[in-house]
Design an enzyme around this catalytic site. Structure first.
Site, PDB file in Angstrom:
ATOM      1  N   HIS A  37      -3.690  -5.083   0.021  1.00 55.22           N
ATOM      2  CA  HIS A  37      -3.463  -5.635   1.363  1.00 55.22           C
ATOM      3  C   HIS A  37      -3.509  -7.162   1.332  1.00 55.22           C
ATOM      4  O   HIS A  37      -4.586  -7.752   1.411  1.00 55.22           O
ATOM      5  CB  HIS A  37      -4.530  -5.109   2.335  1.00 55.22           C
ATOM      6  CG  HIS A  37      -4.411  -3.663   2.635  1.00 55.22           C
ATOM      7  ND1 HIS A  37      -3.863  -3.192   3.813  1.00 55.22           N
ATOM      8  CD2 HIS A  37      -4.742  -2.568   1.909  1.00 55.22           C
ATOM      9  CE1 HIS A  37      -3.874  -1.856   3.800  1.00 55.22           C
ATOM     10  NE2 HIS A  37      -4.397  -1.463   2.655  1.00 55.22           N
ATOM     11  N   GLU A  47      -2.716  -9.164   3.662  1.00 59.25           N
ATOM     12  CA  GLU A  47      -3.161  -9.722   4.948  1.00 59.25           C
ATOM     13  C   GLU A  47      -4.681  -9.801   4.993  1.00 59.25           C
ATOM     14  O   GLU A  47      -5.247 -10.696   5.595  1.00 59.25           O
ATOM     15  CB  GLU A  47      -2.628  -8.876   6.110  1.00 59.25           C
ATOM     16  CG  GLU A  47      -3.428  -7.660   6.458  1.00 59.25           C
ATOM     17  CD  GLU A  47      -3.368  -6.560   5.403  1.00 59.25           C
ATOM     18  OE1 GLU A  47      -4.284  -5.713   5.372  1.00 59.25           O
ATOM     19  OE2 GLU A  47      -2.409  -6.535   4.617  1.00 59.25           O
ATOM     20  N   CYS A  68       0.825  -1.204   0.000  1.00 53.84           N
ATOM     21  CA  CYS A  68       0.000   0.000   0.000  1.00 53.84           C
ATOM     22  C   CYS A  68       0.865   1.262   0.000  1.00 53.84           C
ATOM     23  O   CYS A  68       1.500   1.569  -0.995  1.00 53.84           O
ATOM     24  CB  CYS A  68      -0.980  -0.047   1.172  1.00 53.84           C
ATOM     25  SG  CYS A  68      -2.413   1.019   0.941  1.00 53.84           S
ATOM     26  N   PHE A  69       0.953   1.983   1.100  1.00 54.79           N
ATOM     27  CA  PHE A  69       1.807   3.167   1.175  1.00 54.79           C
ATOM     28  C   PHE A  69       3.258   2.777   0.900  1.00 54.79           C
ATOM     29  O   PHE A  69       4.011   3.522   0.267  1.00 54.79           O
ATOM     30  CB  PHE A  69       1.671   3.799   2.560  1.00 54.79           C
ATOM     31  CG  PHE A  69       2.124   5.236   2.637  1.00 54.79           C
ATOM     32  CD1 PHE A  69       1.603   6.201   1.790  1.00 54.79           C
ATOM     33  CD2 PHE A  69       3.062   5.635   3.574  1.00 54.79           C
ATOM     34  CE1 PHE A  69       2.012   7.523   1.867  1.00 54.79           C
ATOM     35  CE2 PHE A  69       3.474   6.954   3.667  1.00 54.79           C
ATOM     36  CZ  PHE A  69       2.946   7.904   2.809  1.00 54.79           C
ATOM     37  N   GLY A 121      -5.591   6.202  -1.857  1.00 52.78           N
ATOM     38  CA  GLY A 121      -6.044   7.320  -2.671  1.00 52.78           C
ATOM     39  C   GLY A 121      -4.971   7.854  -3.595  1.00 52.78           C
ATOM     40  O   GLY A 121      -5.215   8.790  -4.352  1.00 52.78           O
ATOM     41  N   PHE A 122      -3.761   7.267  -3.527  1.00 55.37           N
ATOM     42  CA  PHE A 122      -2.645   7.657  -4.382  1.00 55.37           C
ATOM     43  C   PHE A 122      -2.127   6.424  -5.103  1.00 55.37           C
ATOM     44  O   PHE A 122      -2.360   5.286  -4.668  1.00 55.37           O
ATOM     45  CB  PHE A 122      -1.522   8.294  -3.556  1.00 55.37           C
ATOM     46  CG  PHE A 122      -1.890   9.601  -2.921  1.00 55.37           C
ATOM     47  CD1 PHE A 122      -1.576  10.805  -3.531  1.00 55.37           C
ATOM     48  CD2 PHE A 122      -2.570   9.625  -1.702  1.00 55.37           C
ATOM     49  CE1 PHE A 122      -1.929  12.012  -2.943  1.00 55.37           C
ATOM     50  CE2 PHE A 122      -2.921  10.824  -1.106  1.00 55.37           C
ATOM     51  CZ  PHE A 122      -2.597  12.023  -1.728  1.00 55.37           C
TER      52      PHE A 122
END
Length: 381
Positions: free
Chosen positions: A352, A354, A260-261, A304-305
């Protein structure tokens, strides 16, 4: 005589207003209004640190029927800035529950709203894009409409925000490895979820969850076999220190996995750009193509990015890390969903793996990471 429910109002920065019923705590809350399409797992959603700074709208109409329990939280508290539901359950019907969703929202001071047309708001956001908003309840619901709109428009935009300090741990926490031990793993906590820690420990890693202020010296001090960057909130372009740290990790040849990030930060460390999506991906039903296998996975998303990179073939890392490819692609809108470096031991995905409470199609990525680390250890001998 039954008391009438207290009113509440949702105000969007474009002037759109929706009047409903107060839900959760009373008062005012501000944030970026986004929608999540998951039909289950609301407890995991609201305790996901990636939602810090955001008012989350659940597209599923009926929320709260299974209550809240002590086993399923993804972190130490609720992180959503506000909560929007259509029909909150009036009763709790689950043997594991020890409180209601409404009670926990009140306890954690989360201002919400119910009884509004969530489908109409979702369609509006899909058309106009995510935007700032505010929920006003209790005495604040009676504020002048122009005053409410002014308050919303003075709230910070999500673009440009670095929220890592709000969600990260203050000191290192360690989770013991299960099964055959692989070694110490440095996890930079940018908003990590408990399910991620559990999955990594289950693969034999002794998981050291480290504050987002950690330096390369802090990472070296635990003698890690690899480094992991977690999910988290905010704009990756505002996380220059984390990108610089990651470049130091890559320079030292440590295996790396990011989700993710962490995927966005790997992209920036490799020299790629990132950009804000119109309304993002949030939910547990997003189709993603794994280019290496041709398999389509149904995955959990909250971002969102996205990374800006060519979808086909290989390309050279602008920062000198060799060949790179986009490994996974989102099939709804062709967004980059994963990166794989060919000349260094590093990869990442935008979603994700997980995935608590599911789906589990992408859980194999933790095994792929373990295999990468073990292979790197053998190569070093």
């Amino acid at each position: 005589m039954t008391a009438l429910p207290e009113s509440a109002v949702l105000v969007l920065e474009d002037g759109t207003r929706h009047t409903g019923r107060a839900y959760g705590a009373r008062g005012t809350t501000l944030g970026e209004v986004v929608f999540s399409t998951g039909m289950s797992g609301y407890q995991e959603t609201i305790t996901d640190p990636s939602y810090a700074g955001q008012i989350v709208l659940q597209t599923a109409p009926h929320i709260g029927n299974t209550g809240m329990n002590d086993e399923d939280p993804e972190s130490r508290r609720i992180w959503v800035a506000g909560y929007i539901v259509r029909d909150p359950s009036r009763v709790v019907s689950n043997w594991r529950a020890n409180s209601s969703l409404d009670d926990v929202l009140v306890q954690d001071g989360i201002v919400g709203i119910s009884g509004i047309d969530t489908r109409a708001i979702t369609r509006h956001i899909r058309s106009a894009g995510s935007m700032r908003g505010g929920i006003f309840s209790g005495a604040d619901a009676a504020l002048d409409a122009e005053e409410q709109l002014r308050i919303v428009r003075e709230a910070p935009q999500m673009a440009g925000q670095n929220l890592s300090a709000e969600v990260s741990v203050d000191a290192v926490t360690i989770t013991t490895a299960l099964g055959e031990r692989v070694g110490n793993l440095a996890v930079l906590d940018l908003g990590v979820k408990q399910a991620t820690i559990d999955n990594l420990a289950a693969r034999g890693f002794e998981v050291h969850v480290m504050p987002q202020t950690s330096t390369i010296e802090d990472i070296r001090a635990i003698d890690p076999v690899a480094v992991f960057y977690s999910n988290g909130p905010g704009d990756p372009a505002a996380s220059g220190d984390h990108v610089a740290l990651l470049r130091s990790v890559l320079d030292e040849g440590l295996p790396f996995f990011g989700i993710c990030f962490g995927n966005q930060l790997l992209g920036r460390a490799l020299g790629l750009g990132t950009y804000k999506l119109p309304f993002g991906h949030r939910g547990i039903n997003q189709p993603v193509l794994d280019k290496s296998t041709g398999r389509v996975e149904i995955t959990a998303h909250n971002h969102g990015f996205a990374v800006d990179a060519p979808l086909d073939g290989f390309f050279d890392s602008p920062n000198g890390y060799g060949k790179v490819e986009v490994s996974h692609i989102g099939l709804n809108d062709n967004v980059v969903e994963g990166l794989r470096a060919l000349d260094i031991p590093a990869f990442s995905v935008q979603y994700h793996p997980e995935a608590a409470a599911g789906p589990h199609d992408a859980n194999y990525l933790f095994d792929r990471f373990r295999d990468l680390v073990i292979a790197s250890q053998k190569d070093a001998k």
